[in-house]
Write a protein that holds these residues in place. Structure first.
Motif, PDB file in Angstrom:
ATOM      1  N   ILE A   1      -7.054   3.422   1.425  1.00  0.00           N
ATOM      2  CA  ILE A   1      -5.432   3.793   1.265  1.00  0.00           C
ATOM      3  C   ILE A   1      -5.231   3.962  -0.117  1.00  0.00           C
ATOM      4  O   ILE A   1      -5.993   3.295  -1.025  1.00  0.00           O
ATOM      5  CB  ILE A   1      -4.542   2.580   1.810  1.00  0.00           C
ATOM      6  CG1 ILE A   1      -4.652   1.480   1.206  1.00  0.00           C
ATOM      7  CG2 ILE A   1      -4.514   3.107   3.171  1.00  0.00           C
ATOM      8  CD1 ILE A   1      -3.651   0.205   1.646  1.00  0.00           C
TER       9      ILE A   1
ATOM     10  N   SER B   1      -1.150   5.935   6.277  1.00  0.00           N
ATOM     11  CA  SER B   1       0.053   5.418   5.469  1.00  0.00           C
ATOM     12  C   SER B   1       0.963   6.324   4.927  1.00  0.00           C
ATOM     13  O   SER B   1       0.551   7.262   4.481  1.00  0.00           O
ATOM     14  CB  SER B   1      -0.592   4.252   4.716  1.00  0.00           C
ATOM     15  OG  SER B   1       0.623   3.920   3.985  1.00  0.00           O
TER      16      SER B   1
ATOM     17  N   LYS C   1      -7.446  -2.241  -1.437  1.00  0.00           N
ATOM     18  CA  LYS C   1      -7.111  -0.916  -1.301  1.00  0.00           C
ATOM     19  C   LYS C   1      -8.089  -0.069  -0.664  1.00  0.00           C
ATOM     20  O   LYS C   1      -8.178   0.574   0.410  1.00  0.00           O
ATOM     21  CB  LYS C   1      -6.126  -0.142  -2.224  1.00  0.00           C
ATOM     22  CG  LYS C   1      -4.728  -0.817  -2.115  1.00  0.00           C
ATOM     23  CD  LYS C   1      -3.833  -0.234  -3.311  1.00  0.00           C
ATOM     24  CE  LYS C   1      -4.152  -0.315  -4.482  1.00  0.00           C
ATOM     25  NZ  LYS C   1      -3.187   0.137  -5.694  1.00  0.00           N
TER      26      LYS C   1
ATOM     27  N   PHE D   1      -0.448   0.189  -1.758  1.00  0.00           N
ATOM     28  CA  PHE D   1       0.257  -0.389  -0.695  1.00  0.00           C
ATOM     29  C   PHE D   1       1.341   0.088   0.260  1.00  0.00           C
ATOM     30  O   PHE D   1       1.664  -0.334   1.428  1.00  0.00           O
ATOM     31  CB  PHE D   1       0.345  -1.834  -1.369  1.00  0.00           C
ATOM     32  CG  PHE D   1      -0.314  -2.785  -1.721  1.00  0.00           C
ATOM     33  CD1 PHE D   1      -1.085  -3.560  -0.876  1.00  0.00           C
ATOM     34  CD2 PHE D   1      -0.982  -2.623  -2.982  1.00  0.00           C
ATOM     35  CE1 PHE D   1      -2.053  -4.325  -1.256  1.00  0.00           C
ATOM     36  CE2 PHE D   1      -1.931  -3.509  -3.332  1.00  0.00           C
ATOM     37  CZ  PHE D   1      -2.549  -4.363  -2.593  1.00  0.00           C
TER      38      PHE D   1
ATOM     39  N   ILE E   1      -0.098  -3.253   6.399  1.00  0.00           N
ATOM     40  CA  ILE E   1      -1.856  -2.918   6.283  1.00  0.00           C
ATOM     41  C   ILE E   1      -2.363  -3.735   7.664  1.00  0.00           C
ATOM     42  O   ILE E   1      -2.981  -2.905   8.423  1.00  0.00           O
ATOM     43  CB  ILE E   1      -2.308  -3.191   5.090  1.00  0.00           C
ATOM     44  CG1 ILE E   1      -1.555  -2.258   3.918  1.00  0.00           C
ATOM     45  CG2 ILE E   1      -3.727  -2.732   5.229  1.00  0.00           C
ATOM     46  CD1 ILE E   1      -2.207  -2.543   2.590  1.00  0.00           C
TER      47      ILE E   1
ATOM     48  N   VAL F   1      -8.209   3.175   9.317  1.00  0.00           N
ATOM     49  CA  VAL F   1      -6.623   2.673   9.233  1.00  0.00           C
ATOM     50  C   VAL F   1      -5.921   3.964   9.444  1.00  0.00           C
ATOM     51  O   VAL F   1      -5.940   4.900   9.038  1.00  0.00           O
ATOM     52  CB  VAL F   1      -6.517   2.049   7.817  1.00  0.00           C
ATOM     53  CG1 VAL F   1      -5.259   1.358   7.534  1.00  0.00           C
ATOM     54  CG2 VAL F   1      -7.662   0.895   7.538  1.00  0.00           C
TER      55      VAL F   1
END
Length: 450
Positions: A371, A44, A366, A374, A117, A41
């Motif tokens: 991550i 973030s 999550k 959020f 996400i 991912v």
């Protein structure tokens, strides 16, 4: 979660990150996940420190080295922001039924955080329309739910305007047509070699809509039953979150669940008892005011909200006889309570025992995407969804609880529906009701009326 490209090309790794795996001794956790079933991912912003500079400087000035450690710094940040959010909550209560605007704002922000996400995974394949279609479906679903609410609670006002009459009469057909247009747009956006991923993201959007939009609609339904059904459940979850954090911070020793390693049994149990006491006291305080206990209605003369009524029986003080065992312990035979205080115990018990599982669910979500939060909307707390993960579950329980144990026929709602009928239909209902009331002796016979 995100399947590898099927065209034989390698996926670029720039801008992606992984936390240490379960097999890595340095990770400090063992959640059983392997690298094979978790996606890469993009990094973030939720994983970065977004604490305001002014707050950082204030924390640096705290006396003693202990207060400047990472643990205590996080404690102060969470504490200050929690007080700020509680103050904002009191302001919202003061605003009254305008709280509907807040519910809509929170819903949109939670939807945006979850969709983002998925978008970070989806965008890496450069496939079209996902974000546009996600927001389009959000508009469609909100149009349907808010239209249903308007028809239920504002029927008399709708009947005064001809354009609104048309929208109200064909509301469900229009809603379906809007959704169907989005469905066709999705089919047209399908790209060869990426069908599975696109259908996965289509499901992602719909599950997000189910979790966020449907639940926020229930919050609004609860609000129309009376501000107390909105304030008490939300306050219970806030209290449980704060007290569980405090008990866990000072007394926590025994881990509660692997999904949330920082959660402890001490915090869970301490939060339960503190929340039950808090809910019981808050219910006593709010039950004394019409502003909180009266259902939200619409004044047809002013076209505005009104919260005036004769309080229902659950908000009228009653005297209860205590069990013999309790009488021997406390030397009291009776106690005066509002029935709603007893209901608050069940609400508090759910918010303390089952409500946290909404947070555990969010923690698992999550972890699946490696991550921390959020989003980074609230320093020390994460995103809006991080604060409302338990609220949605609580809202659903409150709505079911009201429908099962509290709500009876709503005269105001029935009247709204009667006013939407044709004059001849209204006259027929009047005659039937008049005849039945006369047969039951509640109206005098025609001779006596003359």
């Amino acid at each position: 979660v995100a399947e590898p490209p099927m065209d034989g090309q390698k996926k670029p790794l720039t801008g992606f990150h992984r936390l240490p795996s379960a097999a890595d001794p340095a990770s400090g956790e063992c959640d059983g996940d392997s690298k094979a079933d978790t996606p890469d991912v993009p990094l973030s912003t939720a994983d970065s420190d977004n604490t305001p500079q002014c707050l950082n400087k204030a924390l640096e000035g705290l006396p003693g080295p202990l207060c400047r450690t990472a643990r205590w710094k996080n404690y102060w940040i969470r504490g200050v922001l929690s007080l700020a959010m509680i103050s904002g909550f009191f302001l919202i209560i003061y605003m009254g039924p305008v709280t509907l605007i807040l519910v809509m704002t929170v819903q949109i922000k939670c939807f945006q955080e979850i969709i983002t996400i998925g978008y970070r995974v989806y965008h890496s394949y450069e496939l079209p329309w996902f974000r546009t279609l996600s927001w389009y479906f959000l508009i469609c679903v909100n149009y349907f739910f808010y239209g249903e609410t308007v028809a239920d609670y504002f029927g008399a006002l709708v009947q005064r305007e001809e354009p609104l009459q048309f929208l109200a009469r064909y509301h469900r057909f229009i809603s379906f047509a809007l959704y169907l247009a989005g469905f066709c747009m999705f089919v047209l956006s399908l790209v060869k070699k990426h069908y599975r991923l696109q259908f996965y993201m289509f499901a992602w959007t719909h599950v997000t809509l189910l979790i966020v939009v449907t639940q926020s609609h229930l919050v609004i339904q609860n609000l129309f039953e009376g501000m107390i059904w909105f304030i008490v459940p939300i306050s219970i979850v806030i209290c449980n979150d704060i007290m569980a954090y405090l008990f866990g911070f000072f007394f926590g020793r025994t881990p509660l669940i692997k999904l949330s390693p920082k959660k402890t049994w001490e915090g869970f149990i301490g939060g339960f008892f503190a929340t039950v006491v808090f809910g019981f006291m808050l219910a006593y305080l709010l039950s004394q005011f019409q502003y909180f206990v009266c259902p939200v209605a619409v004044n047809s003369e002013t076209n505005g909200f009104t919260v005036e009524c004769e309080p229902s029986e659950i908000f009228v003080m009653r005297e209860y006889t205590l069990p013999a065992v309790v009488q021997n312990m406390l030397t009291w035979k009776t106690v005066k309570l509002y029935p709603f205080q007893i209901h608050s115990i069940f609400l508090s018990a759910f918010g303390s025992l089952i409500g946290p599982f909404g947070g555990f669910f969010a923690s698992g979500f999550k972890r699946a995407f490696k991550i921390k939060d959020f989003a980074n909307t609230i320093p020390g707390h994460g995103g809006i969804m991080d604060r409302f993960d338990c609220q949605y579950l609580m809202a659903t329980f409150t709505h079911v609880y009201i429908g099962s144990f509290i709500r009876g026929p709503n005269p105001s709602k029935v009247l709204q529906q009667l006013l939407m009928l044709r004059p001849d239909q209204q006259l027929g209902i009047f005659r039937t009701l008049h005849s039945q009331l006369r047969e039951r002796g509640m109206l005098p016979p025609p001779a006596a009326q003359a």
